[in-house]
Design a protein around this motif. Structure first.
Motif, mmCIF file in Angstrom:
data_model
loop_
_atom_site.group_PDB
_atom_site.id
_atom_site.type_symbol
_atom_site.label_atom_id
_atom_site.label_comp_id
_atom_site.label_asym_id
_atom_site.label_seq_id
_atom_site.Cartn_x
_atom_site.Cartn_y
_atom_site.Cartn_z
ATOM 1 N N LEU A 249 0.836 -1.190 0.000
ATOM 2 C CA LEU A 249 0.000 0.000 0.000
ATOM 3 C C LEU A 249 0.885 1.259 0.000
ATOM 4 N N GLY A 250 1.934 1.212 0.816
ATOM 5 C CA GLY A 250 2.866 2.335 0.900
ATOM 6 C C GLY A 250 3.506 2.603 -0.454
ATOM 7 N N ALA A 251 3.926 1.544 -1.149
ATOM 8 C CA ALA A 251 4.573 1.678 -2.452
ATOM 9 C C ALA A 251 3.606 2.297 -3.457
ATOM 10 N N TYR A 252 2.345 1.796 -3.390
ATOM 11 C CA TYR A 252 1.313 2.307 -4.304
ATOM 12 C C TYR A 252 1.106 3.808 -4.099
ATOM 13 N N VAL A 253 0.988 4.245 -2.847
ATOM 14 C CA VAL A 253 0.772 5.658 -2.517
ATOM 15 C C VAL A 253 1.980 6.498 -2.975
ATOM 16 N N PHE A 254 3.174 5.936 -2.783
ATOM 17 C CA PHE A 254 4.408 6.625 -3.154
ATOM 18 C C PHE A 254 4.451 6.887 -4.663
ATOM 19 N N VAL A 255 4.167 5.809 -5.422
ATOM 20 C CA VAL A 255 4.191 5.919 -6.885
ATOM 21 C C VAL A 255 3.134 6.915 -7.354
ATOM 22 N N GLU A 256 1.910 6.798 -6.827
ATOM 23 C CA GLU A 256 0.813 7.699 -7.186
ATOM 24 C C GLU A 256 1.218 9.157 -6.928
ATOM 25 N N HIS A 257 1.873 9.404 -5.806
ATOM 26 C CA HIS A 257 2.178 10.761 -5.382
ATOM 27 C C HIS A 257 3.324 11.375 -6.196
ATOM 28 N N PHE A 258 4.441 10.625 -6.278
ATOM 29 C CA PHE A 258 5.647 11.223 -6.840
ATOM 30 C C PHE A 258 5.792 11.024 -8.346
ATOM 31 N N PHE A 259 5.281 9.921 -8.870
ATOM 32 C CA PHE A 259 5.476 9.656 -10.301
ATOM 33 C C PHE A 259 4.238 9.983 -11.121
ATOM 34 N N LEU A 260 3.058 9.696 -10.577
ATOM 35 C CA LEU A 260 1.846 9.934 -11.360
ATOM 36 C C LEU A 260 1.183 11.261 -10.965
ATOM 37 N N HIS A 261 1.755 11.911 -9.962
ATOM 38 C CA HIS A 261 1.239 13.194 -9.470
ATOM 39 C C HIS A 261 -0.265 13.168 -9.215
ATOM 40 N N ASN A 262 -0.665 12.101 -8.589
ATOM 41 C CA ASN A 262 -2.091 11.926 -8.284
ATOM 42 C C ASN A 262 -2.226 11.513 -6.823
ATOM 43 N N PRO A 263 -1.954 12.417 -5.885
ATOM 44 C CA PRO A 263 -1.910 12.016 -4.477
ATOM 45 C C PRO A 263 -3.222 11.383 -3.996
ATOM 46 N N THR A 264 -3.103 10.248 -3.329
ATOM 47 C CA THR A 264 -4.294 9.564 -2.789
ATOM 48 C C THR A 264 -4.743 10.344 -1.546
ATOM 49 N N PRO A 265 -6.051 10.618 -1.449
ATOM 50 C CA PRO A 265 -6.495 11.307 -0.222
ATOM 51 C C PRO A 265 -6.125 10.478 1.002
ATOM 52 N N GLY A 266 -5.524 11.114 1.991
ATOM 53 C CA GLY A 266 -4.927 10.379 3.118
ATOM 54 C C GLY A 266 -5.892 9.690 4.045
ATOM 55 N N TYR A 267 -7.024 10.347 4.303
ATOM 56 C CA TYR A 267 -7.897 9.902 5.385
ATOM 57 C C TYR A 267 -8.345 8.424 5.253
ATOM 58 N N ALA A 268 -8.817 8.065 4.038
ATOM 59 C CA ALA A 268 -9.348 6.707 3.854
ATOM 60 C C ALA A 268 -8.262 5.655 4.024
ATOM 61 N N THR A 269 -7.102 5.889 3.395
ATOM 62 C CA THR A 269 -6.042 4.869 3.481
ATOM 63 C C THR A 269 -5.544 4.726 4.912
ATOM 64 N N ILE A 270 -5.439 5.858 5.624
ATOM 65 C CA ILE A 270 -4.960 5.775 7.016
ATOM 66 C C ILE A 270 -5.932 4.968 7.863
ATOM 67 N N MET A 271 -7.220 5.241 7.660
ATOM 68 C CA MET A 271 -8.222 4.512 8.443
ATOM 69 C C MET A 271 -8.121 3.005 8.190
ATOM 70 N N VAL A 272 -8.051 2.655 6.907
ATOM 71 C CA VAL A 272 -7.995 1.227 6.554
ATOM 72 C C VAL A 272 -6.770 0.584 7.198
ATOM 73 N N THR A 273 -5.634 1.267 7.068
ATOM 74 C CA THR A 273 -4.389 0.693 7.603
ATOM 75 C C THR A 273 -4.459 0.550 9.117
ATOM 76 N N VAL A 274 -4.935 1.616 9.781
ATOM 77 C CA VAL A 274 -4.975 1.574 11.249
ATOM 78 C C VAL A 274 -5.897 0.455 11.734
ATOM 79 N N VAL A 275 -7.070 0.394 11.127
ATOM 80 C CA VAL A 275 -8.030 -0.633 11.574
ATOM 81 C C VAL A 275 -7.473 -2.031 11.291
#
Ligand code: UDP
Ligand code: MG
Length: 325
Positions: A249-275
């Protein structure tokens, strides 16, 4: 030469209408068996009905009836253990009190023992008292247990069996509180000198089964833990899998953010990961806690039960802890 003695151990918890009927059925079936003496050890597992009084009445008629009166309800496995501790026979036969273990098979068990078998097991090919759902659950339980445990336990092998004195003495050396007789037996089961008899269990003669869904589920989980530490390893695997998932998941977010310039909204992913991570941790803690709980109970090395042993001529029952026997 003196006759060999066979002890028949019968565990009974609230079986007031069954103990007498079973005694009668035993007499009918055993009349044919020659050159063997019997003792009938009724273990009253803290019944609140007239089971004990009815056993005493049987003892009045027949001195071969002995009673082990447990001081409270200790459960079927401990009841069988108590009966085994007091049995004096050269062989011991274990059976339920509700006539679901038909006494007509006992002469055959004894014959096999006389021919040299040291353990005679039974296999229930059908049980008239259980629903299809129960049978399905039991099948699943044995499948899981045998996948997890190194000690394989046979399915549909009820606590209706004959053990030679050699195995009785050996099993008396197992002092764990949490015990599953059929599991302990699988642990010592030899390759030779074992016989198996198929039988159909009829409906119980009177009263109701003492095993409801929760009791059966507890027994199932306890048994898995007694014979396997694999659930602990499972906790480690679960941790590894969730770590891998988090990494991906971290790798996916990294690629989306830095290479595809399409930052994933943080709130949903953080919730999923924490839970997700939170629940994995809780599961692991739960598994570890269950095992620690077992250790906590076992290290106390309490006696397994407290019982009065009543034999005729009527003595005043003496109260023993297991170690005094
Ligand atoms: N039993 C016992 N202590 C208990 C529960 C059951 O000694 O706490 C005895 C019960 O009286 C019977 C045998 O164990 O003789 C098997 O119990 P049950 O017939 O209720 O189980 P099922 O045949 O339904 O699996
Ligand atoms: Mg039964």
């Amino acid at each position: 030469m003196a006759n060999k003695l066979i002890s028949i151990v019968i565990s009974a918890y609230n079986e007031e209408d069954n103990v007498g009927a079973l005694y009668q059925a035993l007499q009918d079936s055993l009349a044919k068996v020659k050159k063997v003496d019997f003792e009938f050890i009724y273990v009253d597992d803290g019944s609140s009905d007239k089971t004990y009084q009815n056993c005493l009445a049987l003892q009045k008629k027949d001195v071969r009836v002995k009673i082990v009166q447990l001081k409270r309800n200790f459960g079927h496995e401990i009841a069988m253990t108590a009966g085994m501790d007091y049995a004096k026979g050269d062989a011991v036969i274990f059976m339920d009190a509700d006539l679901q273990h038909p006494p007509v098979y006992i002469p055959q068990m004894i014959e096999l023992w006389q021919q040299g078998k040291e353990i005679v097991l039974t296999k229930r090919v059908d049980n008239k008292d259980t629903s299809a759902l129960y049978k399905f659950c039991a099948k699943t339980f044995y499948w899981v247990l045998n996948k997890l445990s190194e000690t394989k336990i046979m399915e549909s092998a009820p606590d209706f069996r004959l053990l030679d004195r050699k195995y009785v003495d050996f099993l008396k050396g197992f002092n764990e509180q949490d015990r599953l007789f059929r599991g302990l037996l699988s642990w010592v089961l030899p390759k030779e000198n074992v016989a198996l008899i198929d039988f159909v269990a009829p409906e119980r003669f009177s009263g109701e089964s003492k095993y409801n869904f929760t009791k059966s589920l507890h027994l199932a989980l306890n048994s898995i833990m007694q014979f396997s530490v694999l659930p602990l390893r499972l906790a480690t695997y679960l941790g590894l899998i969730s770590a891998l998932a988090a990494l991906l998941l971290g790798a996916y977010v990294f690629v989306e953010h830095f290479f595809l310039h399409n930052p994933t909204p943080g709130y949903a992913t953080i919730m999923v990961t924490v839970v997700f991570l939170g629940s994995v941790q809780l599961i692991c803690l739960g598994i570890i806690g269950e095992y620690i709980g077992k250790i906590h109970m076992e290290v106390k090395k309490r006696p397994l039960y407290m019982a009065d042993y009543v034999e005729k001529p009527a003595m005043k029952g003496k109260t023993h802890a297991k170690k005094d026997i």
